[in-house]
Design a protein around this motif. Structure first.
Motif, short mmCIF file in Angstrom:
data_model
loop_
_atom_site.label_atom_id
_atom_site.label_comp_id
_atom_site.label_asym_id
_atom_site.label_seq_id
_atom_site.Cartn_x
_atom_site.Cartn_y
_atom_site.Cartn_z
N LEU A 103 0.81 -1.22 0.00
CA LEU A 103 0.00 0.00 0.00
C LEU A 103 0.84 1.27 0.00
O LEU A 103 0.29 2.37 -0.05
CB LEU A 103 -0.90 0.02 1.24
N GLU A 104 2.14 1.12 0.06
CA GLU A 104 3.03 2.25 0.31
C GLU A 104 2.79 3.43 -0.62
O GLU A 104 2.81 4.58 -0.18
CB GLU A 104 4.48 1.81 0.20
N TYR A 105 2.56 3.19 -1.90
CA TYR A 105 2.42 4.28 -2.86
C TYR A 105 0.97 4.56 -3.21
O TYR A 105 0.67 5.05 -4.30
CB TYR A 105 3.24 3.98 -4.11
N HIS A 106 0.10 4.24 -2.27
CA HIS A 106 -1.33 4.42 -2.50
C HIS A 106 -1.94 5.34 -1.45
O HIS A 106 -1.65 5.22 -0.26
CB HIS A 106 -2.05 3.07 -2.41
N ALA A 107 -2.79 6.23 -1.90
CA ALA A 107 -3.65 6.95 -0.98
C ALA A 107 -4.71 5.97 -0.48
O ALA A 107 -5.15 5.09 -1.23
CB ALA A 107 -4.30 8.13 -1.67
N VAL A 108 -5.11 6.13 0.75
CA VAL A 108 -6.09 5.22 1.35
C VAL A 108 -7.21 6.03 1.99
O VAL A 108 -6.98 7.07 2.57
CB VAL A 108 -5.43 4.32 2.41
N ALA A 109 -8.40 5.53 1.84
CA ALA A 109 -9.55 6.18 2.47
C ALA A 109 -10.42 5.12 3.14
O ALA A 109 -10.44 3.97 2.72
CB ALA A 109 -10.37 6.95 1.44
N TRP A 110 -11.09 5.55 4.18
CA TRP A 110 -12.08 4.72 4.85
C TRP A 110 -13.46 5.26 4.51
O TRP A 110 -13.71 6.47 4.64
CB TRP A 110 -11.87 4.72 6.36
N PHE A 111 -14.33 4.36 4.10
CA PHE A 111 -15.71 4.69 3.83
C PHE A 111 -16.59 3.84 4.75
O PHE A 111 -16.15 2.83 5.28
CB PHE A 111 -16.08 4.38 2.37
N ARG A 112 -17.82 4.25 4.90
CA ARG A 112 -18.76 3.41 5.63
C ARG A 112 -20.12 3.48 4.96
O ARG A 112 -20.45 4.45 4.29
CB ARG A 112 -18.85 3.83 7.10
N GLN A 113 -20.88 2.43 5.19
CA GLN A 113 -22.19 2.36 4.55
C GLN A 113 -23.18 1.68 5.47
O GLN A 113 -22.90 0.60 6.02
CB GLN A 113 -22.11 1.61 3.21
N VAL A 114 -24.31 2.31 5.61
CA VAL A 114 -25.43 1.73 6.33
C VAL A 114 -26.39 1.16 5.30
O VAL A 114 -26.60 1.76 4.25
CB VAL A 114 -26.14 2.80 7.19
N GLY B 99 -29.08 0.46 2.92
CA GLY B 99 -30.12 1.32 2.40
C GLY B 99 -29.70 2.76 2.19
O GLY B 99 -30.48 3.57 1.69
N LYS B 100 -28.47 3.07 2.61
CA LYS B 100 -27.97 4.44 2.45
C LYS B 100 -26.72 4.44 1.58
O LYS B 100 -26.10 3.41 1.36
CB LYS B 100 -27.66 5.05 3.82
N GLU B 101 -26.37 5.63 1.12
CA GLU B 101 -25.17 5.74 0.29
C GLU B 101 -23.90 5.57 1.11
O GLU B 101 -23.87 5.90 2.30
CB GLU B 101 -25.16 7.10 -0.41
N ARG B 102 -22.89 5.09 0.44
CA ARG B 102 -21.58 4.99 1.07
C ARG B 102 -21.03 6.40 1.31
O ARG B 102 -21.14 7.26 0.45
CB ARG B 102 -20.64 4.19 0.17
N GLU B 103 -20.46 6.62 2.48
CA GLU B 103 -19.91 7.93 2.78
C GLU B 103 -18.44 7.82 3.19
O GLU B 103 -18.03 6.85 3.84
CB GLU B 103 -20.70 8.63 3.90
N GLY B 104 -17.68 8.83 2.82
CA GLY B 104 -16.30 8.86 3.25
C GLY B 104 -16.19 9.23 4.71
O GLY B 104 -17.00 10.01 5.23
N VAL B 105 -15.22 8.67 5.38
CA VAL B 105 -15.02 8.89 6.81
C VAL B 105 -13.70 9.58 7.07
O VAL B 105 -13.63 10.58 7.78
CB VAL B 105 -15.08 7.56 7.57
N SER B 106 -12.64 9.04 6.47
CA SER B 106 -11.31 9.57 6.70
C SER B 106 -10.41 9.15 5.55
O SER B 106 -10.70 8.17 4.87
CB SER B 106 -10.76 9.04 8.03
N CYS B 107 -9.35 9.90 5.34
CA CYS B 107 -8.42 9.52 4.29
C CYS B 107 -7.01 9.94 4.68
O CYS B 107 -6.81 10.84 5.52
CB CYS B 107 -8.82 10.13 2.95
N ILE B 108 -6.04 9.30 4.05
CA ILE B 108 -4.64 9.58 4.33
C ILE B 108 -3.87 9.46 3.02
O ILE B 108 -4.14 8.56 2.21
CB ILE B 108 -4.09 8.62 5.40
N ASN B 109 -2.96 10.39 2.79
CA ASN B 109 -2.24 10.34 1.52
C ASN B 109 -1.15 9.27 1.57
O ASN B 109 -0.91 8.65 2.60
CB ASN B 109 -1.67 11.73 1.17
#
Length: 130
Positions: free
Chosen positions: A29-40, A42-52
């Motif tokens: 993963l070293e050269y990849h940006a990473v993000a955390w999403f969450r989804q409930v 029946g609802k849309e997926r939403e971003g929670v946090s990200c790191i470059n």
């Protein structure tokens, strides 16, 4: 081919902490940006946090600021989402996503454009209830 592996979800009471882990197989993963999403359901997926990719830039949505912390360790090929003071509204399936380089992190529309992330984990359930 890079594959995302997540772990760390569970069922906890409000106020408790959990740490989600994200790693990879096939490629690091070293050269990849990473993000955390969450989804409930029946609802849309939403971003929670990200790191470059280098790890020096992080973002959080307002709902988790001050409670969640994203970090990474290239040597361990790990990205973590430390979640403190969990609330029932944090209940969701959490996904780790990665994109090569930092274009997804520094997107004009912010770092939560799901279509910019090429690699996704299977999701891990976090349930917060009394």
């Amino acid at each position: 081919q890079l594959q995302i592996v997540e772990s760390g979800g569970g069922s906890v009471q409000p106020g408790v902490s959990l740490t989600l882990s994200c790693s990879s197989t096939g490629r690091a993963l070293e050269y990849h940006a990473v993000a955390w999403f969450r989804q409930v359901l029946g609802k849309e997926r939403e971003g929670v946090s990200c790191i470059n990719a280098p790890g020096g830039s992080t973002e959080y949505v307002e709902a988790v600021k001050g409670r969640f912390t994203v970090s990474r360790d290239h040597a361990k090929n790990m990205v973590w989402l430390q979640m403190n003071s969990l609330r029932p509204e944090d209940t969701a399936v959490y996904f780790c996503a990665a994109a090569e380089g930092d274009h997804a992190h520094y997107s004009h529309d912010g770092c939560y454009r799901a279509d910019l992330y090429n690699y996704w984990g299977q999701g891990t359930q976090v349930t917060v209830s009394a």
